[in-house]
Design a protein around this motif. Structure first.
Motif, PDB file in Angstrom:
ATOM      1  N   GLY A   1      11.567 -12.221  40.238  1.00 53.41           N
ATOM      2  CA  GLY A   1      10.231 -12.208  39.640  1.00 53.41           C
ATOM      3  C   GLY A   1       9.361 -13.321  40.177  1.00 53.41           C
ATOM      4  N   GLY A   2       9.942 -14.479  40.474  1.00 54.95           N
ATOM      5  CA  GLY A   2       9.188 -15.567  41.073  1.00 54.95           C
ATOM      6  C   GLY A   2       8.785 -15.265  42.500  1.00 54.95           C
ATOM      7  N   ALA A   3       9.677 -14.593  43.241  1.00 54.57           N
ATOM      8  CA  ALA A   3       9.342 -14.190  44.609  1.00 54.57           C
ATOM      9  C   ALA A   3       8.159 -13.235  44.605  1.00 54.57           C
ATOM     10  N   ILE A   4       8.102 -12.364  43.618  1.00 50.79           N
ATOM     11  CA  ILE A   4       6.975 -11.437  43.505  1.00 50.79           C
ATOM     12  C   ILE A   4       5.688 -12.196  43.194  1.00 50.79           C
ATOM     13  N   ALA A   5       5.766 -13.189  42.320  1.00 50.59           N
ATOM     14  CA  ALA A   5       4.585 -14.011  42.033  1.00 50.59           C
ATOM     15  C   ALA A   5       4.064 -14.683  43.298  1.00 50.59           C
TER      16      ALA A   5
END
Length: 240
Positions: free
Chosen positions: A119-123
């Protein structure tokens, strides 16, 4: 504070997100919140609720079409190809962002993205895609992007990582720092001493990969650091 489930299409799946709204009827700043690779769980739902209690509109978004991938091999089989495909990650992020922006109480000009692991990579990919965000915060997601695209990031970036994380090891930390610095991003990194990968996540009742472990003290600190980032970059004005 109220919550509701939201369904929306992304990555060929029907995603099931968790939207949390603070009391009142006024427009508020909003936060997109992404989960670890295992998928959306009550951990992220509670974090979205906590953000709503602080006055934010918060959407905890889905990665796997409503599924929680407790089997590490199944999780890796889905997440590794996803993490290798920036366009797929951006598609998932944009779909969730559209849902958040469609909420009538969301101030579309005041949105931040925070996330954990995948989810952080997507952000981060939303930032590299030039999305107008007020802040990006990640834990366990020191992923680097395609050459030159970090220059599109328009907001401060905060990253947290455990010193003993074998997945986001020192070489990955250095590569991420070099990318942010070369792009002229306003960035900072906190290395939590002695913490493993997913140190922020409470223990689970299924098998986890080696190098993964909860660190309660640092989990609390990382959450405070995320809230401090939002307080600095996305303050909540008093309701009128």
């Amino acid at each position: 504070m109220t919550t509701r489930t939201v369904e929306y299409p992304a990555d060929g799946l029907t995603m099931i997100g968790h939207l949390a709204l603070p009391a009142g009827v006024d427009r508020r700043p909003a936060v997109l919140l992404g989960p670890e690779g295992i998928g959306l769980s009550d951990v992220e739902r509670r974090r979205a609720d906590a953000l709503a209690e602080l006055g934010y509109i918060a959407l905890a978004f889905d990665l796997h079409g409503g599924r929680y991938l407790g089997d590490p091999e199944e999780m890796l089989a889905r997440c590794l190809p996803l993490l290798a495909d920036p366009d797929r990650m951006r598609g998932i992020g944009h779909a969730a962002l559209d849902v958040l922006r469609a909420e009538p109480r969301t101030d579309p000009d005041r949105i931040a993205a925070i996330g954990y692991g995948t989810g952080g990579a997507i952000a981060l990919e939303l930032g590299r895609d030039g999305v107008d965000l007020r802040a990006i915060g990640t834990v366990n997601a020191l992923t680097t992007g395609r050459p030159g695209e970090a220059a599109r990031i328009r907001c401060p970036v905060w990253a947290g990582v455990g010193s003993e994380d074998p997945i986001m090891a020192a070489e990955q930390r250095d590569a991420f720092a070099a990318e942010m610095q070369a792009a002229g991003v306003d960035w900072r990194m906190v290395v939590y001493g002695g913490a493993l990968h997913a140190f922020h996540h409470p223990p689970v009742d299924h098998t986890v990969r080696p190098g993964v472990g909860h660190h309660p003290r640092h989990a609390e600190r990382a959450w405070r650091d995320v809230v401090d980032l939002l307080t600095e970059c996305l303050p909540v004005a008093e309701a009128v």
